[in-house]
Design a protein around this motif. Sequence first.
Motif, PDB file in Angstrom:
ATOM      1  N   CYS A 136       3.557   2.383   4.997  1.00  0.00           N
ATOM      2  CA  CYS A 136       2.341   2.594   5.776  1.00  0.00           C
ATOM      3  C   CYS A 136       1.247   1.597   5.408  1.00  0.00           C
ATOM      4  O   CYS A 136       0.309   1.396   6.174  1.00  0.00           O
ATOM      5  CB  CYS A 136       1.818   4.007   5.579  1.00  0.00           C
ATOM      6  SG  CYS A 136       3.104   5.181   5.215  1.00  0.00           S
ATOM      7  N   ASP A 137       1.360   0.993   4.204  1.00  0.00           N
ATOM      8  CA  ASP A 137       0.354   0.001   3.820  1.00  0.00           C
ATOM      9  C   ASP A 137       0.541  -1.295   4.599  1.00  0.00           C
ATOM     10  O   ASP A 137      -0.285  -2.190   4.499  1.00  0.00           O
ATOM     11  CB  ASP A 137       0.390  -0.250   2.305  1.00  0.00           C
ATOM     12  CG  ASP A 137       1.786  -0.574   1.782  1.00  0.00           C
ATOM     13  OD1 ASP A 137       2.775  -0.234   2.460  1.00  0.00           O
ATOM     14  OD2 ASP A 137       1.887  -1.173   0.700  1.00  0.00           O
ATOM     15  N   GLY A 188       2.737   8.698   5.404  1.00  0.00           N
ATOM     16  CA  GLY A 188       1.595   8.303   4.580  1.00  0.00           C
ATOM     17  C   GLY A 188       1.960   8.065   3.136  1.00  0.00           C
ATOM     18  O   GLY A 188       1.127   7.618   2.346  1.00  0.00           O
ATOM     19  N   ASN A 189       3.200   8.362   2.759  1.00  0.00           N
ATOM     20  CA  ASN A 189       3.602   8.207   1.358  1.00  0.00           C
ATOM     21  C   ASN A 189       4.573   7.054   1.162  1.00  0.00           C
ATOM     22  O   ASN A 189       5.529   6.907   1.912  1.00  0.00           O
ATOM     23  CB  ASN A 189       4.265   9.490   0.850  1.00  0.00           C
ATOM     24  CG  ASN A 189       3.240  10.570   0.589  1.00  0.00           C
ATOM     25  OD1 ASN A 189       2.562  10.568  -0.424  1.00  0.00           O
ATOM     26  ND2 ASN A 189       3.100  11.482   1.536  1.00  0.00           N
ATOM     27  N   PHE A 190       4.330   6.273   0.136  1.00  0.00           N
ATOM     28  CA  PHE A 190       5.255   5.193  -0.211  1.00  0.00           C
ATOM     29  C   PHE A 190       5.303   4.952  -1.702  1.00  0.00           C
ATOM     30  O   PHE A 190       5.889   4.003  -2.180  1.00  0.00           O
ATOM     31  CB  PHE A 190       4.889   3.905   0.548  1.00  0.00           C
ATOM     32  CG  PHE A 190       3.404   3.622   0.640  1.00  0.00           C
ATOM     33  CD1 PHE A 190       2.758   2.929  -0.374  1.00  0.00           C
ATOM     34  CD2 PHE A 190       2.663   4.054   1.731  1.00  0.00           C
ATOM     35  CE1 PHE A 190       1.392   2.667  -0.290  1.00  0.00           C
ATOM     36  CE2 PHE A 190       1.279   3.808   1.814  1.00  0.00           C
ATOM     37  CZ  PHE A 190       0.649   3.103   0.802  1.00  0.00           C
ATOM     38  N   ARG A 220       8.804   4.794  -3.424  1.00  0.00           N
ATOM     39  CA  ARG A 220       9.493   3.544  -3.118  1.00  0.00           C
ATOM     40  C   ARG A 220       8.984   2.437  -4.048  1.00  0.00           C
ATOM     41  O   ARG A 220       9.769   1.694  -4.641  1.00  0.00           O
ATOM     42  CB  ARG A 220       9.262   3.140  -1.659  1.00  0.00           C
ATOM     43  CG  ARG A 220       9.957   1.840  -1.286  1.00  0.00           C
ATOM     44  CD  ARG A 220       9.875   1.559   0.203  1.00  0.00           C
ATOM     45  NE  ARG A 220       8.520   1.301   0.666  1.00  0.00           N
ATOM     46  CZ  ARG A 220       7.900   0.129   0.532  1.00  0.00           C
ATOM     47  NH1 ARG A 220       8.498  -0.881  -0.067  1.00  0.00           N
ATOM     48  NH2 ARG A 220       6.679  -0.025   0.984  1.00  0.00           N
ATOM     49  N   TYR A 221       7.659   2.355  -4.210  1.00  0.00           N
ATOM     50  CA  TYR A 221       7.100   1.347  -5.114  1.00  0.00           C
ATOM     51  C   TYR A 221       7.604   1.546  -6.542  1.00  0.00           C
ATOM     52  O   TYR A 221       7.926   0.588  -7.235  1.00  0.00           O
ATOM     53  CB  TYR A 221       5.566   1.397  -5.101  1.00  0.00           C
ATOM     54  CG  TYR A 221       4.921   0.527  -4.035  1.00  0.00           C
ATOM     55  CD1 TYR A 221       4.378  -0.717  -4.351  1.00  0.00           C
ATOM     56  CD2 TYR A 221       4.839   0.947  -2.713  1.00  0.00           C
ATOM     57  CE1 TYR A 221       3.783  -1.523  -3.387  1.00  0.00           C
ATOM     58  CE2 TYR A 221       4.242   0.156  -1.738  1.00  0.00           C
ATOM     59  CZ  TYR A 221       3.712  -1.078  -2.079  1.00  0.00           C
ATOM     60  OH  TYR A 221       3.134  -1.869  -1.117  1.00  0.00           O
ATOM     61  N   LEU A 224      -2.834   4.641  -0.007  1.00  0.00           N
ATOM     62  CA  LEU A 224      -3.973   4.522   0.897  1.00  0.00           C
ATOM     63  C   LEU A 224      -3.528   3.803   2.170  1.00  0.00           C
ATOM     64  O   LEU A 224      -2.991   2.692   2.100  1.00  0.00           O
ATOM     65  CB  LEU A 224      -5.075   3.747   0.164  1.00  0.00           C
ATOM     66  CG  LEU A 224      -6.472   3.729   0.741  1.00  0.00           C
ATOM     67  CD1 LEU A 224      -7.001   5.128   0.998  1.00  0.00           C
ATOM     68  CD2 LEU A 224      -7.405   3.002  -0.241  1.00  0.00           C
ATOM     69  N   SER A 225      -3.759   4.459   3.319  1.00  0.00           N
ATOM     70  CA  SER A 225      -3.318   3.841   4.578  1.00  0.00           C
ATOM     71  C   SER A 225      -4.224   4.263   5.726  1.00  0.00           C
ATOM     72  O   SER A 225      -5.189   4.994   5.535  1.00  0.00           O
ATOM     73  CB  SER A 225      -1.872   4.251   4.887  1.00  0.00           C
ATOM     74  OG  SER A 225      -1.822   5.609   5.258  1.00  0.00           O
ATOM     75  N   GLY A 226      -3.908   3.779   6.909  1.00  0.00           N
ATOM     76  CA  GLY A 226      -4.707   4.109   8.096  1.00  0.00           C
ATOM     77  C   GLY A 226      -5.663   2.986   8.429  1.00  0.00           C
ATOM     78  O   GLY A 226      -5.340   1.811   8.274  1.00  0.00           O
ATOM     79  N   PRO A 268      -5.236  -1.460   2.432  1.00  0.00           N
ATOM     80  CA  PRO A 268      -4.274  -0.375   2.239  1.00  0.00           C
ATOM     81  C   PRO A 268      -3.378  -0.720   1.059  1.00  0.00           C
ATOM     82  O   PRO A 268      -3.279  -1.886   0.685  1.00  0.00           O
ATOM     83  CB  PRO A 268      -3.470  -0.387   3.547  1.00  0.00           C
ATOM     84  CG  PRO A 268      -3.596  -1.780   4.065  1.00  0.00           C
ATOM     85  CD  PRO A 268      -4.934  -2.282   3.618  1.00  0.00           C
ATOM     86  N   GLY A 269      -2.766   0.271   0.454  1.00  0.00           N
ATOM     87  CA  GLY A 269      -1.848  -0.039  -0.638  1.00  0.00           C
ATOM     88  C   GLY A 269      -1.720   1.099  -1.623  1.00  0.00           C
ATOM     89  O   GLY A 269      -2.220   2.213  -1.406  1.00  0.00           O
ATOM     90  N   LEU A 270      -1.023   0.792  -2.710  1.00  0.00           N
ATOM     91  CA  LEU A 270      -0.787   1.786  -3.753  1.00  0.00           C
ATOM     92  C   LEU A 270      -1.768   1.565  -4.895  1.00  0.00           C
ATOM     93  O   LEU A 270      -1.909   0.447  -5.384  1.00  0.00           O
ATOM     94  CB  LEU A 270       0.642   1.631  -4.281  1.00  0.00           C
ATOM     95  CG  LEU A 270       1.031   2.658  -5.350  1.00  0.00           C
ATOM     96  CD1 LEU A 270       1.374   3.986  -4.701  1.00  0.00           C
ATOM     97  CD2 LEU A 270       2.205   2.170  -6.176  1.00  0.00           C
ATOM     98  N   ILE A 318      -5.001   9.150   4.180  1.00  0.00           N
ATOM     99  CA  ILE A 318      -4.921   8.444   5.462  1.00  0.00           C
ATOM    100  C   ILE A 318      -6.308   8.449   6.095  1.00  0.00           C
ATOM    101  O   ILE A 318      -6.864   9.508   6.397  1.00  0.00           O
ATOM    102  CB  ILE A 318      -3.899   9.125   6.400  1.00  0.00           C
ATOM    103  CG1 ILE A 318      -2.549   9.295   5.678  1.00  0.00           C
ATOM    104  CG2 ILE A 318      -3.718   8.311   7.685  1.00  0.00           C
ATOM    105  CD1 ILE A 318      -1.561  10.183   6.410  1.00  0.00           C
TER     106      ILE A 318
END
Lengths: 155, 425
Positions: free
Chosen positions: A120-121, B92-94, B97-98, B247-249, B254-256, B322
Amino acid sequence: MKISEILDKNGRTPDKLISSLLEYQNSTLCNYLTEDDLREFAEETGIPLSRISSVASFYSLLSTESRGKYIIQVCYDVPCYVNNSVNIVEELEKNLGIKMGQTTEDELFTLEFSSCLGCCDKAPVMQIGENLYGNLTRDKIISILDSYRRKNNEQ
Amino acid sequence: MNSNELTRKMLTKNFGVINPESIDDYIREGGYSELEKAIKLDGKDIINEIKISDLKGRGGAAFPTGLKMEAVNQADGFPKYIICNADEGEPGNFKDRYLMENDPHQIIEGIIICAFASKINYGYFFIRGEYIKAAKIVENALEQARARGYLGDNILDSGFSFDIEIYTGAGAYVCGEEFSLLATLEGRSGRATYKPPFPTICGLYNKPTQINNVETFCNIPHILKLGGKEFKKIGTVSSTGTKLVCLSGNIRRPGLYEVELGTTIKDIIDELGMGVPRNRKIRMVQLGGASGPVIPESMLQIRLDSDEMRKHDMSFGSGAIIVMDDRIDILDILKRNIQFFHHESCGKCTPCREGLLQILILLDRFIDESAKESDLQLLEILIETISLTSICGLGQAAPTSVKKVLEYFREEFTDRIHTTASAVK
Ligand SMILES: Cc1cc2nc3c(=O)[nH]c(=O)nc-3n(C[C@H](O)[C@H](O)[C@H](O)COP(=O)(O)O)c2cc1C
Ligand code: SF4
Ligand code: FES
């Protein structure tokens, strides 16, 4: 690869069923599982056909309908949606000449919606096969699709 | 606070520093040293340290990890299993994965320590089918760990044997739910069942099973390193440690991010995310993902803290934030949320399967302004029914955003009720 070969490799117990179905499906030309395939899985594993059918229809990565060589999955969840994924879908539909859920006549592309792809980023995002594409724009889409067409022609 | 003061790198300290494909890099940064120490301890002492740390699960439900470990440790039954839940699918979650793509050994070390603490000999790493790159990196890391004797028979000459197998899902959000995940692992379609009994007593093949989120496992080596008491000093009284925030939208950066728990949502958005692009205004922020609550801009001072959030009848879930700017139509967003859950519903129970469809129909009525006053009551009854009577967490949490919009943005609904006056207009 043949179904029996995949099962020889992965094992015939129920816990290996889903991954074997996936592996077999991905090795087929049209990315899907036919009635006959499912029946063969049932015979090979001894797992009832009804249970195999229910598994095949439950998971979104498994399909029982014929699909194109490249499956384009466009993320349509909110973080992508507020970053104009709608425009992305429009561009794809226009470029491919098909609507969401359809396969192109030459059976090269199938266009599908996908739930959040965990990127989503980099919204808006789509996935083709194993490849993820983020921060999509109209121009990027055109060049990505062209690269797949070229790749196919070279093969 | 500026962005440097806000970031608190613990779980992400190796990101960009090590090559995720190299176990040597991880070891060079101190990796596996907590396992080496742990393996000489008594399992009960390890669990006790986790209990003291007050670590709570990072998969969304915030269940105390130490208590879960204790339950598995004390449960009768053999063999016992441990599962790392990497089915991350909540929009909204990643973060998971990171974590897998940047520091896979940190997760594996955490899992092995937990397995040792409860004498568990077999584990599964359950990765969602779409995460192909992450699965490859984890697979490679598992092989390396095996080659070094951190996995396999007689780990580090301790007499303890343990191995982990990767399992990739096939695309179903509900499989992140514990029982649905277990059904998938057993080769059945992933439909949920009633709890209790909980997996700690009756899990995989009806044996005691510890299931934790990726981020939860990552905390384990750090807790042993710092000691539970020191770890507890990070964060707040009710929420200890750091939190990975996705953080997104509509956001500039945006990012982790990793922050200390207790940080305000506003700081995360303004300082780490640099605010909304083109200086637009924030209309609404959703916390945790599609199943999480929404808040208006006036509430952004709220902190990532369980107690504080609970006062507003909400939680921060798995840590997604988001951001949505003033161009969005709130009801349109709600529709997207509910469509997601309706699509992902396993169909086993009526309130979730049919109720969500009814919510969609009602939302459409408000969107095209044909709704009646009674539709509002109907909507509220539906929300209540679905949350209370659905079998699993998917249905129970699905209407959360609608419920919160009714609380904080009620006019979005009332303004669109069809009246004779507006019909004349
Ligand atoms: C529909 C649904 C989806 C879930 N998806 C995930 C997921 O992708 N990852 C995860 O760790 N937990 C997920 N959970 C929560 C898990 O059921 C479980 O609480 C969690 O894995 C426990 O780990 P923790 O205590 O470390 O948080 C989900 C729950 C529900 C109801
Ligand atoms: S709440 Fe929804 S997802 Fe959960 S068991 Fe019921 S129908 Fe299935
Ligand atoms: S919402 Fe599109 S990748 Fe997450």
